[in-house]
Every structure is written in structure tokens, then in C-alpha cells.
Design an enzyme around this catalytic site. Structure first.
Site, PDB file in Angstrom:
ATOM      1  N   LYS A   5       0.857  -1.105  -0.013  1.00 55.28           N
ATOM      2  CA  LYS A   5      -0.035   0.127  -0.059  1.00 55.28           C
ATOM      3  C   LYS A   5       0.988   1.154  -0.072  1.00 55.28           C
ATOM      4  O   LYS A   5       2.213   1.023   0.179  1.00 55.28           O
ATOM      5  CB  LYS A   5      -1.096   0.025   1.199  1.00 55.28           C
ATOM      6  CG  LYS A   5      -0.288  -0.048   2.513  1.00 55.28           C
ATOM      7  CD  LYS A   5      -1.084  -0.262   3.693  1.00 55.28           C
ATOM      8  CE  LYS A   5      -0.291  -0.344   5.051  1.00 55.28           C
ATOM      9  NZ  LYS A   5      -0.989  -0.544   6.190  1.00 55.28           N
ATOM     10  N   ARG A  22     -10.945   0.165  14.068  1.00 59.38           N
ATOM     11  CA  ARG A  22     -10.464   0.930  12.876  1.00 59.38           C
ATOM     12  C   ARG A  22     -11.449   0.538  11.723  1.00 59.38           C
ATOM     13  O   ARG A  22     -12.066   1.398  11.031  1.00 59.38           O
ATOM     14  CB  ARG A  22      -8.994   1.047  12.679  1.00 59.38           C
ATOM     15  CG  ARG A  22      -8.557   1.886  11.641  1.00 59.38           C
ATOM     16  CD  ARG A  22      -6.945   1.706  11.591  1.00 59.38           C
ATOM     17  NE  ARG A  22      -6.594   0.592  10.751  1.00 59.38           N
ATOM     18  CZ  ARG A  22      -5.411   0.338  10.496  1.00 59.38           C
ATOM     19  NH1 ARG A  22      -4.542   1.355  10.837  1.00 59.38           N
ATOM     20  NH2 ARG A  22      -4.956  -0.955   9.912  1.00 59.38           N
ATOM     21  N   TYR A  54      16.871  30.149   8.080  1.00 59.68           N
ATOM     22  CA  TYR A  54      15.528  30.661   8.411  1.00 59.68           C
ATOM     23  C   TYR A  54      15.714  31.050  10.100  1.00 59.68           C
ATOM     24  O   TYR A  54      15.994  29.986  10.615  1.00 59.68           O
ATOM     25  CB  TYR A  54      14.453  30.131   8.176  1.00 59.68           C
ATOM     26  CG  TYR A  54      14.211  30.176   6.581  1.00 59.68           C
ATOM     27  CD1 TYR A  54      13.856  31.271   6.218  1.00 59.68           C
ATOM     28  CD2 TYR A  54      13.919  28.833   5.999  1.00 59.68           C
ATOM     29  CE1 TYR A  54      13.343  31.440   4.706  1.00 59.68           C
ATOM     30  CE2 TYR A  54      13.634  29.154   4.485  1.00 59.68           C
ATOM     31  CZ  TYR A  54      13.372  30.316   3.910  1.00 59.68           C
ATOM     32  OH  TYR A  54      12.933  30.244   2.712  1.00 59.68           O
ATOM     33  N   MET A 104      12.614  24.265   2.482  1.00 62.00           N
ATOM     34  CA  MET A 104      11.874  23.225   1.829  1.00 62.00           C
ATOM     35  C   MET A 104      12.683  22.339   0.870  1.00 62.00           C
ATOM     36  O   MET A 104      12.303  21.317   0.608  1.00 62.00           O
ATOM     37  CB  MET A 104      11.098  24.371   0.905  1.00 62.00           C
ATOM     38  CG  MET A 104      10.068  23.520   0.192  1.00 62.00           C
ATOM     39  SD  MET A 104       8.790  24.639  -1.099  1.00 62.00           S
ATOM     40  CE  MET A 104       8.059  25.394   0.082  1.00 62.00           C
TER      41      MET A 104
HETATM   42  C1  LIG Z   1      -0.358  -1.747   6.924  1.00 63.80           C
HETATM   43  C2  LIG Z   1      -1.009  -2.978   7.339  1.00 63.80           C
HETATM   44  C3  LIG Z   1      -0.336  -4.160   7.281  1.00 63.80           C
HETATM   45  C4  LIG Z   1       1.053  -4.044   7.269  1.00 63.80           C
HETATM   46  O1  LIG Z   1       1.582  -3.628   8.415  1.00 63.80           O
HETATM   47  P1  LIG Z   1       3.227  -3.457   8.949  1.00 63.80           P
HETATM   48  O2  LIG Z   1       3.399  -3.011  10.480  1.00 63.80           O
HETATM   49  O3  LIG Z   1       3.796  -2.257   7.938  1.00 63.80           O
HETATM   50  O4  LIG Z   1       3.832  -4.852   8.713  1.00 63.80           O
HETATM   51  C5  LIG Z   1      -0.868  -5.471   7.488  1.00 63.80           C
HETATM   52  N1  LIG Z   1      -2.407  -5.426   7.604  1.00 63.80           N
HETATM   53  C6  LIG Z   1      -2.990  -4.386   7.595  1.00 63.80           C
HETATM   54  C7  LIG Z   1      -4.534  -4.457   7.842  1.00 63.80           C
HETATM   55  C8  LIG Z   1      -2.551  -2.967   7.502  1.00 63.80           C
HETATM   56  O5  LIG Z   1      -3.125  -1.928   7.365  1.00 63.80           O
END
Ligand SMILES: *Cc1c(COP(=O)(O)O)cnc(C)c1O
Length: 344
Positions: free
Chosen positions: A33, A128, A242, A290
Site C-alpha cells: 500500500k 478502525r 531561517y 523546503m
Molecule cells: C499496513 C497494514 C499491514 C502491514 O503492516 P506492517 O506493520 O507494515 O507490517 C498489514 N495489515 C493491515 C490491515 C495494514 O493496514
């Protein structure tokens, strides 16, 4: 070349996948992802498929489409957000497997894409995503007749092995999935390290593949070198950057390098960050801008062509600590301006 160079070691990535795979007796998927944790989902997914991964996870259907284009037909691509309104064409055309999170998503799936691959995401306590125990109890019979490809849940505290939440979620997940003949998955990187009780039929590592904690044995996957654009010599009392936040306490040589907070080197790391010339550490001085970072190179014998901010002496989690965040955020913030070099 003025852009900083982000080197991505696909051999180390594959080695991390194999190392995590060898810790379990079950199948190991790969989470790609957020554009493969910022490293390019397509490149990362292809390298992991070569290493042996057959199942991939993304957050959004759009990401799944991109990964499908990179991988071609065959591997299963699962979508954590499930089946959202309007996603049916993407899911169908790219042969994605949505992890259904609610009764509404279940109805949407069977209506729009009957007899197509799907999975179920359960909420074992993180609050969640996923179906809660009551919702699942009501839907379970119907859902199982549609033959889900996978039932999964996610741990909230897996990076803290002694946290009582782990055992609590394990118990709830087992209760919710007892006597079900469908492959089950609970563990991401942290869950793999919790041991075999947490492994079930499939694990879903993400961050450990990319060299991040909690997988301490991970090989580093990213290195980032920033070219020195200019140097200048400062007299005692002269200031840098800055807000004049740093002033020279001795005659100092300052190097300005080409990367900044727009490239994911977040401003908050400022005074605690350091960069390296080979083995020699040099403090970042003044505020991160930046596009630029200023570095005290007074103690170097020569001006280097570039300085390293991610490499053997400072990994994503070290930099994260300097910035008060986690390795995941450093990885996924790495910006689009870098020249990306893929090794392996
Ligand atoms: C992001 C995610 C993972 C992977 O988690 P890591 O801690 O990066 O190994 C697995 N399952 C779900 C549902 C996630 O959101």
C-alpha cells in the site's frame, strides 16, 4: 545532477521477505500500500513476486489496479478498504479481492460482483476497520456460503510484544473465526514476531520488508545521498538559515545540500538530525528548508560531493527518532523529486 539520489535495494527487499517467510510455517503475503511504502508499488511488487510472494495487499482499489498492471494476471491482490461505492469496475477489471468491512460492503459486493473473489475483515478490537463481533455473528452464515478467500483482522499493539492487547485480540479473533474452514490472517510484521500462535494461514508484512522496525533483523532497503550544492566559511557569531537558529561558535564550514522538507525530510528533525560523509558524522545546523539542508562540515578534511542522510549509519528508524516519528512515516514521505535508482 542536483536532485538527491534515493537508492532502493530490491535484493535486500527480497531478502527481508524471505527472512520473514522463514519465521513462519504458513504463506507470506506482501503489503504494498501507499505506493509500496513510498518506494514504488510496481517495482516492489515485481521484486517480491520474483522472491515468491503470491498475495499482495493494498489500501485502495486504485492502488490495486496499479499493482495488477505491474504483476499481470495470477497473484491475488487484496484491498483493505473493501468494496467502496463506485469501486466495482476497478475491482472487476483488475481482478481485485476486496476485504469486506461491513454488511453494506457485503451487499454491494454480492449485488455488483456475484461469485467474484472477496475476503472478510474483522474488527478484533482495534476499532478502525472491519466487522464487529455482533455484525459478523449476524452475517457469518450468509458470508461463508459465498466462500470468502480469506478472513483477516489486524493487531493494534503488535510492536509491543508484552502488551495484553495482543492476547486479547488473538482470543477475540479465534472466537470470531472458530470452526470456519477459510484461510485466516492476523499478523503484520509485528505479529509475525509474536510467534506461531499469531501466524494462522497467511501473514501480511509491510514495514519489515522495507527495512523498518519492529523487524530488527531487517536489511536496510533505502539509502539517500544529497549532493552538496555550495559551501561557505563562517566567522564566529555568523548565523545559518531561517530564524537565525544556529550561530557559529568557532570558525565553521557549512555545506548546503539539495533536499528538504518538501522531499520528506521533515522540518521537525532539524536540530537532532545528522548526515554522514562515509563514516564521519556531521550535524545538521539551522532549520531544514523546503529544498535545502545546511550541514556543519568543519571537521571534514575535504568537501564531499554528497552527504548521506539514510545509509549504513542511519536508517529510517534512526531518522524517525530524530524527527519524533516512526520509520513508516519517513518511508512514505520520501518525495517524488529524488532520482530513484533501483538495485537488483
Ligand atoms: C499496513 C497494514 C499491514 C502491514 O503492516 P506492517 O506493520 O507494515 O507490517 C498489514 N495489515 C493491515 C490491515 C495494514 O493496514
Amino acid at each position: 545532477m542536483t536532485a538527491a539520489t534515493l537508492k532502493i535495494d530490491l535484493d535486500a527487499l527480497a531478502a527481508n521477505w524471505r527472512a520473514l517467510d522463514s519465521l513462519t510455517g504458513c504463506e507470506t503475503a506482501a503489503v504494498v500500500k501507499a505506493d509500496g511504502y513510498g518506494l514504488s508499488a510496481g517495482r516492489v511488487a515485481r521484486a517480491l513476486a520474483r522472491a515468491g510472494a503470491r498475495r499482495f495487499f493494498v489500501a485502495l482499489a486504485q492502488e490495486g489496479a496499479e499493482v495488477r498492471q505491474a504483476l499481470g494476471p495470477g497473484p491475488m491482490i487484496c484491498v483493505f478498504s473493501g468494496h467502496m461505492e463506485g469501486d466495482a469496475p476497478l475491482i472487476r477489471d483488475h481482478d481485485l479481492t476486496p476485504m469486506l468491512n461491513s454488511v453494506d460492503q457485503m451487499l454491494r459486493q454480492v449485488e455488483a460482483l456475484p461469485h467474484r473473489s472477496f475476503g472478510i475483515q474483522l474488527d478484533s478490537g482495534m476499532n478502525r476497520l472491519g466487522m464487529e463481533p455482533d455484525e459478523w455473528a449476524a452475517l457469518r452464515g450468509i458470508a461463508l456460503r459465498q466462500m470468502p478467500a480469506l478472513i483477516m483482522s489486524h493487531l493494534a499493539c503488535a510492536d509491543e510484544p508484552d502488551h495484553p492487547m495482543n492476547a486479547q485480540q488473538l482470543r477475540v479473533f479465534k472466537e470470531m473465526t472458530g470452526n470456519i474452514d477459510v484461510p485466516r490472517s492476523l499478523a503484520a510484521t509485528g505479529g509475525i514476531l509474536l510467534g506461531p500462535d499469531y501466524h494462522f494461514d497467511l501473514t501480511r508484512p509491510g514495514v519489515g520488508l522495507y527495512g523498518g522496525l519492529p523487524f530488527e533483523a531487517a536489511q536496510p532497503v533505502v539509502a539517500l545521498d544529497m549532493p552538496v550544492i555550495q559551501t561557505r566559511d563562517l566567522a564566529v557569531g555568523e548565523t545559518v538559515g531561517y530564524g537565525n537558529t544556529w550561530s557559529a561558535q568557532r570558525p565553521s564550514r557549512i555545506a548546503t545540500v539539495a533536499a528538504g522538507y518538501a522531499d520528506g525530510l521533515i522540518r521537525a528533525m532539524g536540530p537532532r538530525a545528522q548526515v554522514f560523509d562515509g563514516n564521519r558524522r556531521c550535524p545538521v545546523v539551522g532549520r531544514v528548508s523546503m529544498d535545502l539542508i545546511t550541514v556543519d562540515i568543519t571537521d571534514l578534511a575535504e568537501t564531499p560531493e554528497s552527504l548521506s542522510i539514510l545509509g549504513p549509519h542511519q536508517g529510517v528508524d534512526d531518522l524517525a527518532e530524530a524527527a519524533g516519528t516512526i520509520g513508516y512515516e519517513i518511508l512514505t514521505s520520501l518525495g517524488p523529486r529524488y532520482t530513484r535508482e533501483y538495485l537488483g
